[in-house]
Design an enzyme around this catalytic site. Structure first.
Site, PDB file in Angstrom:
ATOM      1  N   CYS A  85       0.844  -1.188   0.000  1.00 55.09           N
ATOM      2  CA  CYS A  85       0.000   0.000   0.000  1.00 55.09           C
ATOM      3  C   CYS A  85       0.882   1.242   0.000  1.00 55.09           C
ATOM      4  O   CYS A  85       1.870   1.311   0.735  1.00 55.09           O
ATOM      5  CB  CYS A  85      -0.898  -0.001   1.231  1.00 55.09           C
ATOM      6  SG  CYS A  85      -1.991   1.423   1.310  1.00 55.09           S
ATOM      7  N   VAL A  86       0.479   2.194  -0.833  1.00 57.71           N
ATOM      8  CA  VAL A  86       1.131   3.501  -0.858  1.00 57.71           C
ATOM      9  C   VAL A  86       0.029   4.535  -0.664  1.00 57.71           C
ATOM     10  O   VAL A  86      -0.925   4.577  -1.442  1.00 57.71           O
ATOM     11  CB  VAL A  86       1.880   3.754  -2.182  1.00 57.71           C
ATOM     12  CG1 VAL A  86       2.633   5.080  -2.134  1.00 57.71           C
ATOM     13  CG2 VAL A  86       2.835   2.608  -2.494  1.00 57.71           C
ATOM     14  N   HIS A  93       6.966  12.026  -3.249  1.00 58.45           N
ATOM     15  CA  HIS A  93       7.406  10.656  -2.982  1.00 58.45           C
ATOM     16  C   HIS A  93       6.341   9.647  -3.425  1.00 58.45           C
ATOM     17  O   HIS A  93       6.667   8.581  -3.956  1.00 58.45           O
ATOM     18  CB  HIS A  93       7.729  10.489  -1.499  1.00 58.45           C
ATOM     19  CG  HIS A  93       8.287   9.144  -1.143  1.00 58.45           C
ATOM     20  ND1 HIS A  93       9.529   8.719  -1.545  1.00 58.45           N
ATOM     21  CD2 HIS A  93       7.752   8.123  -0.438  1.00 58.45           C
ATOM     22  CE1 HIS A  93       9.748   7.494  -1.107  1.00 58.45           C
ATOM     23  NE2 HIS A  93       8.680   7.107  -0.424  1.00 58.45           N
ATOM     24  N   ASN A 118      -1.002  -7.757  -9.282  1.00 58.86           N
ATOM     25  CA  ASN A 118      -0.535  -6.549  -8.605  1.00 58.86           C
ATOM     26  C   ASN A 118      -1.579  -6.098  -7.591  1.00 58.86           C
ATOM     27  O   ASN A 118      -2.605  -5.540  -7.943  1.00 58.86           O
ATOM     28  CB  ASN A 118      -0.258  -5.435  -9.617  1.00 58.86           C
ATOM     29  CG  ASN A 118       0.356  -4.208  -8.975  1.00 58.86           C
ATOM     30  OD1 ASN A 118       0.343  -4.052  -7.761  1.00 58.86           O
ATOM     31  ND2 ASN A 118       0.887  -3.331  -9.799  1.00 58.86           N
TER      32      ASN A 118
END
Length: 161
Positions: A85-86, A93, A118
């Site tokens: 997780c982003v 960033h 993914n």
């Protein structure tokens, strides 16, 4: 009347051997993604190895290293599931991590002909991430596992094993 589209599915003829690489940057989210993925893999009869890494950028090189090592031992993985997780922050960033990890995963999958699901979430906030990760809600970990298995079925049906 149009011809029906050909669908490849059903029960696996040979159980899959799958590598799951999970980024543990957000533990609660990672736990849910992993639960969904492993439930789906187990339901398919697949065997799997789980490897944890710190964050999303570490997933592609870990897959490359471990897939190469497994193939050298004549025990190749049939498919891979990437989980992580982003969450968007206040800097660029987020863009770097999301774009580069997705690009590297796609490059790796195509170059090595390795079916890859993914399951790296890219979200605005933790609430979105939890809704997508939870098995009882969107179950994106399970979806990533199913995607990897679906591509593996196509690969096997095409005789590319």
């Amino acid at each position: 009347m149009a011809e029906p589209k050909r669908r490849v599915g059903g029960v696996e003829q040979t159980p899959a051997r799958v590598l799951v690489v999970e980024a543990r940057f957000y533990d609660e989210i990672a736990d849910e993604l992993l639960k969904g993925a492993t439930q789906r893999l187990a339901a398919s009869g697949a065997t799997y190895d789980v490897v944890s890494v710190p964050g999303a950028l570490e997933i592609p090189p870990t897959i490359a290293i471990l897939a190469t090592a497994a193939a050298a031992r004549h025990q190749p993985y049939d498919a891979v599931v990437a989980l992580g997780c982003v969450i968007r922050g206040e800097t660029t960033h987020y863009e770097i991590v999301t774009e580069q990890s997705a690009r590297a995963l796609m490059d790796l999958s195509v170059a090595s002909r390795l079916p890859l699901g993914n399951g790296v979430l890219t979200v605005e906030n933790e609430a979105q991430a939890l809704a997508r990760a939870r098995v009882a809600e969107m179950n994106k970990g399970g979806d990533a596992a199913e995607a990897a298995l679906a591509v593996l079925r196509l690969k096997r049906a095409a005789g590319c094993v």
